[in-house]
Design a protein around this motif. Structure first.
Motif, PDB file in Angstrom:
ATOM      1  N   MET A   1       0.853  -1.196   0.000  1.00 49.39           N
ATOM      2  CA  MET A   1       0.000   0.000   0.000  1.00 49.39           C
ATOM      3  C   MET A   1       0.888   1.245   0.000  1.00 49.39           C
ATOM      4  N   ASP A   2       0.455   2.233  -0.757  1.00 53.76           N
ATOM      5  CA  ASP A   2       1.300   3.381  -1.021  1.00 53.76           C
ATOM      6  C   ASP A   2       0.517   4.656  -0.675  1.00 53.76           C
ATOM      7  N   PHE A   3       0.703   5.165   0.558  1.00 50.03           N
ATOM      8  CA  PHE A   3      -0.025   6.359   0.985  1.00 50.03           C
ATOM      9  C   PHE A   3       0.911   7.565   1.054  1.00 50.03           C
ATOM     10  N   TRP A   4       0.460   8.666   0.497  1.00 54.72           N
ATOM     11  CA  TRP A   4       1.259   9.884   0.523  1.00 54.72           C
ATOM     12  C   TRP A   4       0.440  11.054   1.027  1.00 54.72           C
ATOM     13  N   TYR A   5       1.088  11.926   1.794  1.00 55.55           N
ATOM     14  CA  TYR A   5       0.502  13.232   2.063  1.00 55.55           C
ATOM     15  C   TYR A   5       1.212  14.204   1.128  1.00 55.55           C
ATOM     16  N   LYS A   6       0.425  14.939   0.350  1.00 55.57           N
ATOM     17  CA  LYS A   6       1.029  15.889  -0.586  1.00 55.57           C
ATOM     18  C   LYS A   6       0.545  17.292  -0.282  1.00 55.57           C
ATOM     19  N   GLU A   7       1.485  18.165   0.004  1.00 60.36           N
ATOM     20  CA  GLU A   7       1.152  19.551   0.330  1.00 60.36           C
ATOM     21  C   GLU A   7       1.461  20.455  -0.857  1.00 60.36           C
ATOM     22  N   ALA A   8       0.476  21.229  -1.288  1.00 63.32           N
ATOM     23  CA  ALA A   8       0.715  22.272  -2.288  1.00 63.32           C
ATOM     24  C   ALA A   8       1.339  23.448  -1.536  1.00 63.32           C
ATOM     25  N   GLN A   9       2.675  23.535  -1.596  1.00 63.20           N
ATOM     26  CA  GLN A   9       3.383  24.551  -0.802  1.00 63.20           C
ATOM     27  C   GLN A   9       3.149  25.943  -1.382  1.00 63.20           C
ATOM     28  N   THR A  10       3.153  26.020  -2.696  1.00 61.18           N
ATOM     29  CA  THR A  10       2.700  27.217  -3.407  1.00 61.18           C
ATOM     30  C   THR A  10       1.863  26.672  -4.559  1.00 61.18           C
ATOM     31  N   ASN A  11       1.396  27.548  -5.457  1.00 65.76           N
ATOM     32  CA  ASN A  11       0.681  27.060  -6.641  1.00 65.76           C
ATOM     33  C   ASN A  11       1.568  26.145  -7.475  1.00 65.76           C
ATOM     34  N   ASP A  12       2.879  26.319  -7.342  1.00 64.79           N
ATOM     35  CA  ASP A  12       3.803  25.686  -8.284  1.00 64.79           C
ATOM     36  C   ASP A  12       4.818  24.744  -7.647  1.00 64.79           C
ATOM     37  N   LEU A  13       4.636  24.485  -6.353  1.00 68.61           N
ATOM     38  CA  LEU A  13       5.552  23.610  -5.610  1.00 68.61           C
ATOM     39  C   LEU A  13       4.755  22.626  -4.771  1.00 68.61           C
ATOM     40  N   LEU A  14       5.266  21.414  -4.696  1.00 73.53           N
ATOM     41  CA  LEU A  14       4.556  20.368  -3.964  1.00 73.53           C
ATOM     42  C   LEU A  14       5.559  19.536  -3.163  1.00 73.53           C
ATOM     43  N   ASP A  21       0.340   5.887   8.634  1.00 71.19           N
ATOM     44  CA  ASP A  21      -0.886   5.794   9.438  1.00 71.19           C
ATOM     45  C   ASP A  21      -1.504   7.183   9.595  1.00 71.19           C
ATOM     46  N   ILE A  22      -2.820   7.223   9.585  1.00 67.76           N
ATOM     47  CA  ILE A  22      -3.527   8.471   9.918  1.00 67.76           C
ATOM     48  C   ILE A  22      -4.014   8.304  11.355  1.00 67.76           C
ATOM     49  N   LEU A  23      -3.408   9.044  12.260  1.00 70.20           N
ATOM     50  CA  LEU A  23      -3.682   8.846  13.677  1.00 70.20           C
ATOM     51  C   LEU A  23      -4.897   9.638  14.136  1.00 70.20           C
ATOM     52  N   HIS A  24      -5.145  10.756  13.470  1.00 71.20           N
ATOM     53  CA  HIS A  24      -6.199  11.650  13.954  1.00 71.20           C
ATOM     54  C   HIS A  24      -6.619  12.563  12.813  1.00 71.20           C
ATOM     55  N   SER A  25      -7.905  12.848  12.717  1.00 77.03           N
ATOM     56  CA  SER A  25      -8.397  13.765  11.701  1.00 77.03           C
ATOM     57  C   SER A  25      -9.690  14.384  12.210  1.00 77.03           C
TER      58      SER A  25
ATOM     59  N   THR B  10      13.651  10.592  -1.918  1.00 77.45           N
ATOM     60  CA  THR B  10      14.015   9.328  -1.274  1.00 77.45           C
ATOM     61  C   THR B  10      12.824   8.409  -1.560  1.00 77.45           C
ATOM     62  N   ASN B  11      12.814   7.205  -0.988  1.00 80.71           N
ATOM     63  CA  ASN B  11      11.646   6.341  -1.134  1.00 80.71           C
ATOM     64  C   ASN B  11      10.402   6.998  -0.556  1.00 80.71           C
ATOM     65  N   ASP B  12      10.610   7.909   0.384  1.00 84.28           N
ATOM     66  CA  ASP B  12       9.493   8.400   1.194  1.00 84.28           C
ATOM     67  C   ASP B  12       9.272   9.894   1.109  1.00 84.28           C
ATOM     68  N   LEU B  13       9.991  10.565   0.206  1.00 79.70           N
ATOM     69  CA  LEU B  13       9.877  12.016   0.030  1.00 79.70           C
ATOM     70  C   LEU B  13       9.782  12.345  -1.444  1.00 79.70           C
ATOM     71  N   LEU B  14       8.956  13.340  -1.749  1.00 81.20           N
ATOM     72  CA  LEU B  14       8.737  13.716  -3.141  1.00 81.20           C
ATOM     73  C   LEU B  14       8.699  15.238  -3.252  1.00 81.20           C
TER      74      LEU B  14
END
Lengths: 279, 279
Positions: A1-14, A21-25, B10-14
């Protein structure tokens, strides 16, 4: 299983961070809050899609935002932390033996609760008797605060979106100026000079509206955009240097770092000095 | 239209960077090479899926990898750059008036050609008569090089995968030691202490096999993993400090930076000193 959190740091950077694990939401009255477990950085706190802190690199940020302004002040007794619900800034402020009181003003109590549950190392200061937590809007708090209340004010805000926008304004820095003692010092996190150059310039100008001495310190911060972070410090009277013995040696902050904390790289100095007031 | 370049750091950073144009793409005998136009960083050179340099932030890397070791040497005349086909390190080395010759050894001539075409600011040094370009394997070159040839050797390598692996080995540092003059200095890019801690530790130990004095300098580098980069410097005789007047003031590198270039944060000092030889 391949889970990623991806943050749009700016409109043009990620930035993508692998999550195990998602511990809390939850959705608080102010924002979406999540705690996830990551491979690279351990536990990570996310607010409204922006990484706030991680177990592995938080010390870089908290040592800078606290120990730099705290050493500009000759004898900081009363400290106010605005924001920073994770508790990291409170924890660092308490390391200064001169400190008698830390007023912690956080708009969202859910952040403090999440930190107490998932980040005991960050929230350890909340049990210190010198700490007084107030769940309210930091802008209203400083606006209505008694004058000459604090020696050091730390603006540990989220990114300048939503309720945090006002924390970067000249008006707000004016409230802080009034709340500070005659030799008071303010420090605000002011984002990345690469990803948020205009914001940094704006804060620098806004702080100069009130504070005669304004300097910018820089530091590494891997999980924030570009890894390159700024801390803008305003001082009412004291020169922008250590005005007492540097008593703290952290994992990142040292006496040597403090000695050149405000020594900006030429490209950044030029960027600030060449910038216009109205951004 | 929404185009992104996404690098698995890395394997875990993008890291994701928005792309507006693909200017060039080829498979050379050694690697895949691409030049893209980005919103945040201007033109960007990519080799085998790893960002090598961008117009906007390359100065941070090239000023560190060159000016730090060049000031450790009291009078650098003959410089060897291994790798760094973009030309940024050659360009910076030529700024030192003592330099009579820069031997540039790059395994892949296509990188130099792409830089000449798309990055004139980076490749400007190639037309300098002091520069001698040799398209060959840097390891073989230094292995068979005459002893006492160079005052400073700069290892401006790609990440430690494929043909670049050998450039991080103790054996290779031994060839460099032999090729250096009695007061020679080596500097190698040694990746991020957060994303590649083991690689950094390994290089530090490997360099200490041959060089009596080894230090690590750190610097911001937004487009490299974690934005936090290291440069490991080995010296045969000279102390790890400026051993002549600091004559260069770059956009990032300054006299003040040089004065504390090897002053590591405590967490990093402990990480290195607590590490084992066999990683």
């Amino acid at each position: 299983m391949d889970f990623w959190y991806k943050e749009a740091q700016t409109n043009d950077l990620l930035l993508g961070v692998r999550v195990t694990d998602i511990l809390h939401s939850e959705t608080t009255p102010y924002q979406r809050l999540a705690v996830v477990e990551t491979v690279e950085y351990g536990k990570m706190l996310i607010l409204d899609g922006a990484i706030q802190c991680t177990e592995r690199d938080e010390f870089l940020y908290h040592e800078m935002i606290v120990h730099v302004p705290m050493h500009v002040h000759p004898n900081p007794k009363r400290v106010c932390v605005i924001g920073g619900g994770d508790g990291g800034s409170v924890r660092e402020a308490l390391k200064h033996s001169s400190v008698a009181k830390v007023k912690h003003v956080e708009i969202d109590g859910a952040v403090i609760e999440a930190s107490k549950k998932y980040f005991p190392h960050l929230s350890s200061g909340f049990s210190d008797p010198r700490v007084d937590v107030l769940i309210t809007d930091g802008i209203e708090y400083l606006k209505n605060c008694e004058p000459n209340c604090f020696d050091v004010i730390i603006i540990d805000s989220t990114d300048p979106v939503g309720p945090a926008v006002g924390l970067f304004s000249a008006e707000f820095y004016g409230y802080a100026y009034k709340a500070l003692t005659w030799d008071g010092v303010i420090c605000a996190q002011t984002e990345s000079p690469f990803a948020s150059a205009n914001l940094l310039k704006k804060c620098w100008h806004n702080m100069k509206v009130h504070f005669p001495q304004v300097g910018v310190a820089t530091g590494f911060m891997p999980t924030y955009p570009t890894g390159f972070w700024t801390y803008t410090v305003g001082s009412k009277k004291m020169a922008l240097k250590a005005n007492r013995e540097v008593t703290i040696r952290g994992k990142y902050f040292t006496k040597s770092l403090m000695e050149r904390a405000f020594d900006l790289p030429p490209f950044l100095q030029e960027m600030l000095e060449g910038s216009k007031k109205n951004l």
